[in-house]
Write an enzyme that holds these catalytic residues in place. Structure first.
Site, PDB file in Angstrom:
ATOM      1  N   PHE A   1      -1.157   8.577 -10.339  1.00  0.00           N
ATOM      2  CA  PHE A   1      -2.514   9.002 -10.656  1.00  0.00           C
ATOM      3  C   PHE A   1      -3.191   9.354  -9.346  1.00  0.00           C
ATOM      4  O   PHE A   1      -3.632   8.454  -8.619  1.00  0.00           O
ATOM      5  CB  PHE A   1      -3.230   7.841 -11.352  1.00  0.00           C
TER       6      PHE A   1
ATOM      7  N   LYS B 267       0.426 -11.378 -13.740  1.00  0.00           N
ATOM      8  CA  LYS B 267       1.845 -11.383 -13.341  1.00  0.00           C
ATOM      9  C   LYS B 267       2.659 -12.315 -14.229  1.00  0.00           C
ATOM     10  O   LYS B 267       3.811 -12.031 -14.550  1.00  0.00           O
ATOM     11  CB  LYS B 267       1.988 -11.767 -11.859  1.00  0.00           C
TER      12      LYS B 267
ATOM     13  N   VAL C 254       1.098  -4.526   3.481  1.00  0.00           N
ATOM     14  CA  VAL C 254      -0.124  -3.721   3.481  1.00  0.00           C
ATOM     15  C   VAL C 254       0.096  -2.481   2.619  1.00  0.00           C
ATOM     16  O   VAL C 254       0.919  -1.624   2.945  1.00  0.00           O
ATOM     17  CB  VAL C 254      -0.482  -3.271   4.921  1.00  0.00           C
ATOM     18  N   THR C 255      -0.581  -2.442   1.479  1.00  0.00           N
ATOM     19  CA  THR C 255      -0.602  -1.215   0.667  1.00  0.00           C
ATOM     20  C   THR C 255      -2.052  -1.025   0.231  1.00  0.00           C
ATOM     21  O   THR C 255      -2.888  -1.906   0.438  1.00  0.00           O
ATOM     22  CB  THR C 255       0.283  -1.303  -0.602  1.00  0.00           C
TER      23      THR C 255
ATOM     24  N   TYR D 149       5.374   0.415  -3.112  1.00  0.00           N
ATOM     25  CA  TYR D 149       6.709   0.083  -3.600  1.00  0.00           C
ATOM     26  C   TYR D 149       7.307   1.158  -4.506  1.00  0.00           C
ATOM     27  O   TYR D 149       8.524   1.348  -4.531  1.00  0.00           O
ATOM     28  CB  TYR D 149       6.664  -1.263  -4.330  1.00  0.00           C
TER      29      TYR D 149
ATOM     30  N   TYR E 191      -4.506 -15.670  -5.658  1.00  0.00           N
ATOM     31  CA  TYR E 191      -3.489 -14.820  -6.292  1.00  0.00           C
ATOM     32  C   TYR E 191      -2.807 -15.475  -7.495  1.00  0.00           C
ATOM     33  O   TYR E 191      -3.141 -15.200  -8.638  1.00  0.00           O
ATOM     34  CB  TYR E 191      -2.439 -14.337  -5.256  1.00  0.00           C
TER      35      TYR E 191
ATOM     36  N   SER F 135       3.683   7.365  -6.080  1.00  0.00           N
ATOM     37  CA  SER F 135       3.074   8.082  -4.953  1.00  0.00           C
ATOM     38  C   SER F 135       2.771   7.231  -3.729  1.00  0.00           C
ATOM     39  O   SER F 135       2.293   7.743  -2.722  1.00  0.00           O
ATOM     40  CB  SER F 135       1.770   8.729  -5.428  1.00  0.00           C
TER      41      SER F 135
HETATM   42  P1  NAD Z   1       0.013   1.106  -4.397  1.00  0.00           P
HETATM   43  O1  NAD Z   1      -1.455   1.090  -4.529  1.00  0.00           O
HETATM   44  O2  NAD Z   1       0.613   1.455  -3.090  1.00  0.00           O
HETATM   45  O3  NAD Z   1       0.652   2.080  -5.506  1.00  0.00           O
HETATM   46  C1  NAD Z   1       0.197   2.075  -6.825  1.00  0.00           C
HETATM   47  C2  NAD Z   1       0.746   3.260  -7.572  1.00  0.00           C
HETATM   48  O4  NAD Z   1       0.239   3.204  -8.924  1.00  0.00           O
HETATM   49  C3  NAD Z   1       0.305   4.622  -7.024  1.00  0.00           C
HETATM   50  O5  NAD Z   1       1.386   5.520  -7.117  1.00  0.00           O
HETATM   51  C4  NAD Z   1      -0.789   5.068  -7.980  1.00  0.00           C
HETATM   52  O6  NAD Z   1      -0.967   6.475  -8.088  1.00  0.00           O
HETATM   53  C5  NAD Z   1      -0.228   4.500  -9.269  1.00  0.00           C
HETATM   54  N1  NAD Z   1      -1.216   4.375 -10.337  1.00  0.00           N
HETATM   55  C6  NAD Z   1      -2.323   3.606 -10.376  1.00  0.00           C
HETATM   56  N2  NAD Z   1      -2.962   3.781 -11.552  1.00  0.00           N
HETATM   57  C7  NAD Z   1      -2.234   4.668 -12.272  1.00  0.00           C
HETATM   58  C8  NAD Z   1      -2.358   5.248 -13.554  1.00  0.00           C
HETATM   59  N3  NAD Z   1      -3.374   4.959 -14.366  1.00  0.00           N
HETATM   60  N4  NAD Z   1      -1.422   6.163 -13.939  1.00  0.00           N
HETATM   61  C9  NAD Z   1      -0.398   6.506 -13.127  1.00  0.00           C
HETATM   62  N5  NAD Z   1      -0.217   5.961 -11.909  1.00  0.00           N
HETATM   63  C10 NAD Z   1      -1.115   5.065 -11.485  1.00  0.00           C
HETATM   64  O7  NAD Z   1       0.484  -0.336  -4.906  1.00  0.00           O
HETATM   65  P2  NAD Z   1       1.684  -1.322  -4.511  1.00  0.00           P
HETATM   66  O8  NAD Z   1       1.162  -2.351  -3.591  1.00  0.00           O
HETATM   67  O9  NAD Z   1       2.908  -0.569  -4.159  1.00  0.00           O
HETATM   68  O10 NAD Z   1       1.859  -2.079  -5.901  1.00  0.00           O
HETATM   69  C11 NAD Z   1       2.843  -1.715  -6.838  1.00  0.00           C
HETATM   70  C12 NAD Z   1       3.282  -2.964  -7.572  1.00  0.00           C
HETATM   71  O11 NAD Z   1       3.881  -3.881  -6.637  1.00  0.00           O
HETATM   72  C13 NAD Z   1       2.128  -3.727  -8.231  1.00  0.00           C
HETATM   73  O12 NAD Z   1       2.564  -4.232  -9.468  1.00  0.00           O
HETATM   74  C14 NAD Z   1       1.883  -4.872  -7.259  1.00  0.00           C
HETATM   75  O13 NAD Z   1       1.301  -5.997  -7.884  1.00  0.00           O
HETATM   76  C15 NAD Z   1       3.324  -5.153  -6.817  1.00  0.00           C
HETATM   77  N6  NAD Z   1       3.432  -5.922  -5.564  1.00  0.00           N
HETATM   78  C16 NAD Z   1       2.722  -5.554  -4.457  1.00  0.00           C
HETATM   79  C17 NAD Z   1       2.807  -6.328  -3.311  1.00  0.00           C
HETATM   80  C18 NAD Z   1       2.021  -5.966  -2.074  1.00  0.00           C
HETATM   81  O14 NAD Z   1       1.840  -6.827  -1.216  1.00  0.00           O
HETATM   82  N7  NAD Z   1       1.588  -4.738  -1.915  1.00  0.00           N
HETATM   83  C19 NAD Z   1       3.667  -7.447  -3.266  1.00  0.00           C
HETATM   84  C20 NAD Z   1       4.428  -7.755  -4.402  1.00  0.00           C
HETATM   85  C21 NAD Z   1       4.294  -6.980  -5.559  1.00  0.00           C
END
Ligand code: NAD
Length: 384
Positions: A74, A245, A275-276, A53, A236, A50
């Site tokens: 979620f 990780k 930014v997320t 990434y 981190y 939702s």
């Molecule tokens: P985000 O917060 O934008 O998205 C997280 C997603 O997880 C959402 O769809 C949310 O609904 C879902 N979620 C959370 N808890 C849940 C649950 N219990 N059941 C079902 N869905 C659930 O996060 P993001 O930044 O896109 O992160 C996604 C992955 O990418 C993570 O593993 C993060 O560590 C990794 N990542 C992020 C970055 C960054 O800078 N944002 C960089 C590298 C890697």
């Protein structure tokens, strides 16, 4: 935009569904401008579909390759008095766009960590006629997880490990920079964070799908990681999240062994800092993010989630000339532009000069802030 829109701790007091629909539309349009992914995924499961990434991966699979997608996230639905959480509208926007183009999609709002959700997916896939999955993207970012076997609740923490951390942090919403001190995590906090954000649940998903015949031959499964530079190392990679990780990355080897008989492959993709909703609440990271964005924009290397995932699918996994380009630990590196020595040197130079007084001008605070408000559907920065 009204000054009454506020974001505190990554949570906004208001939501603009129309803006969220526009954002999703923008990512879909950008994806459709790119060359079609031939031989791409046909049937994809996206865990964490939702936002961030996960949403970007779903868009690439569906609109870049024409894949049928099953998404899990979620999110809180709307009530008579309260709007839903942003991802709820992102899901709707995705589903509507997919339906308009005749691309099958199904979305489940449920706790991805629970066995009930795994059972529901199996049951729904049997009912909706989707083929066994040939791509599974594991993109969950969550503050807590209930262990499906024991019922115990684990909460992740964002802390350094072994020693305290003193550093500057930035409230991306307001541009206010301050000094913080974080105590080191306890052993219990470290293992709880690994329980939530490590690879245990990823492995459970793959096991469950395999047992139920829902993994296609040659399936690929991808989980996302981050490494980052010295500037964020203590909070981190050497901190609690980094421990999680490392566990996630190690789990890829176990999963590879588990799916070798069907020629399956598990990869960890190390993506760039963006930014997320998950990343803006990481202390210290926020100042680095604003400095990094400034440099990447100056060098024409800035990418958003959609561009990162489009590159993952086209240049690394499926495109005609795709090259995995794995690092020495078998990881895909989409943080390659972020980690370029010239980019890091320029970011370090900015970080050495940044103060609470100049952070808004010196870094790309305005851009990052706009992106943050954009996550709630407000697409201009709010100036306080
Ligand atoms: P985000 O917060 O934008 O998205 C997280 C997603 O997880 C959402 O769809 C949310 O609904 C879902 N979620 C959370 N808890 C849940 C649950 N219990 N059941 C079902 N869905 C659930 O996060 P993001 O930044 O896109 O992160 C996604 C992955 O990418 C993570 O593993 C993060 O560590 C990794 N990542 C992020 C970055 C960054 O800078 N944002 C960089 C590298 C890697």
């Amino acid at each position: 935009m009204s000054k009454s829109v506020r974001i505190v701790g990554g949570v906004c007091n208001s939501i603009n569904p129309a803006g969220l629909f526009n954002n999703v539309r923008g990512w879909i349009d950008a994806e459709k401008q790119l060359p079609r992914i031939n031989n791409g995924p046909r049937s994809a499961l996206i865990l964490g579909c939702s936002g961030g990434y996960g949403l970007a991966a779903r868009i690439s699979a569906a609109f870049g390759a024409g894949a049928r997608t099953f998404g899990i996230s979620f999110e809180r639905p709307p009530t008579v008095r309260k709007k839903a959480t942003p991802g709820w509208y992102n899901n709707q926007a995705f589903e509507m766009a997919a339906a308009r183009e005749g691309i099958f999609s199904e979305t489940l709002v449920a706790d991805a960590f629970s066995d009930e959700t795994r059972a529901t997916v199996v049951e729904r896939v049997r009912r909706n006629g989707m083929a066994a999955f040939d791509l599974i993207v594991y993109s969950l970012a969550s503050p807590m997880r209930i262990d499906p076997k024991t019922g115990e609740t684990y909460r992740s923490v964002i802390k350094p490990v072994g020693k305290s951390l003193c550093g500057s942090t930035l409230d991306v919403a307001t541009g206010k920079m301050s000094e913080i001190t974080l105590d080191p995590a306890t052993e219990e906090e470290i293992s709880a964070t690994v329980k939530v954000m490590g690879g245990e649940d990823w492995k459970l998903w793959i096991e469950w799908l395999k047992e139920n015949g829902l993994l296609a031959n040659d399936v690929k499964t991808i989980a996302l990681s981050y490494i980052g530079p010295d500037a964020t190392h203590e909070i981190y990679r050497a901190g609690t999240l980094g421990k999680a990780k490392e566990h996630l990355e190690q789990t890829a080897f176990d999963i590879n062994a588990m799916i070798a008989d069907i020629r399956g492959k598990a990869y960890v993709s190390v993506n760039r800092a963006l930014v997320t909703r998950a990343s803006v609440v990481i202390p210290v990271m926020s100042v680095y993010l604003c400095a990094l964005n400034k440099v990447l924009k100056q060098k024409g290397l800035n990418e958003n989630c959609q561009q990162q995932m489009a590159r993952l699918l086209r240049d690394r996994l499926y495109g005609v000339n795709a090259q995995l380009d794995l690092d020495e630990r078998g990881r895909i590196r989409l943080d390659d532009w972020e980690m370029r020595p010239d980019v890091q040197q320029a970011a370090d130079e900015l970080l050495a000069r940044v103060t609470p007084e100049n952070v808004r001008e010196l870094t790309d605070w305005a851009g990052c802030s706009a992106e943050l408000f954009g996550l709630f559907g407000f697409n201009e920065p709010v100036l306080f």
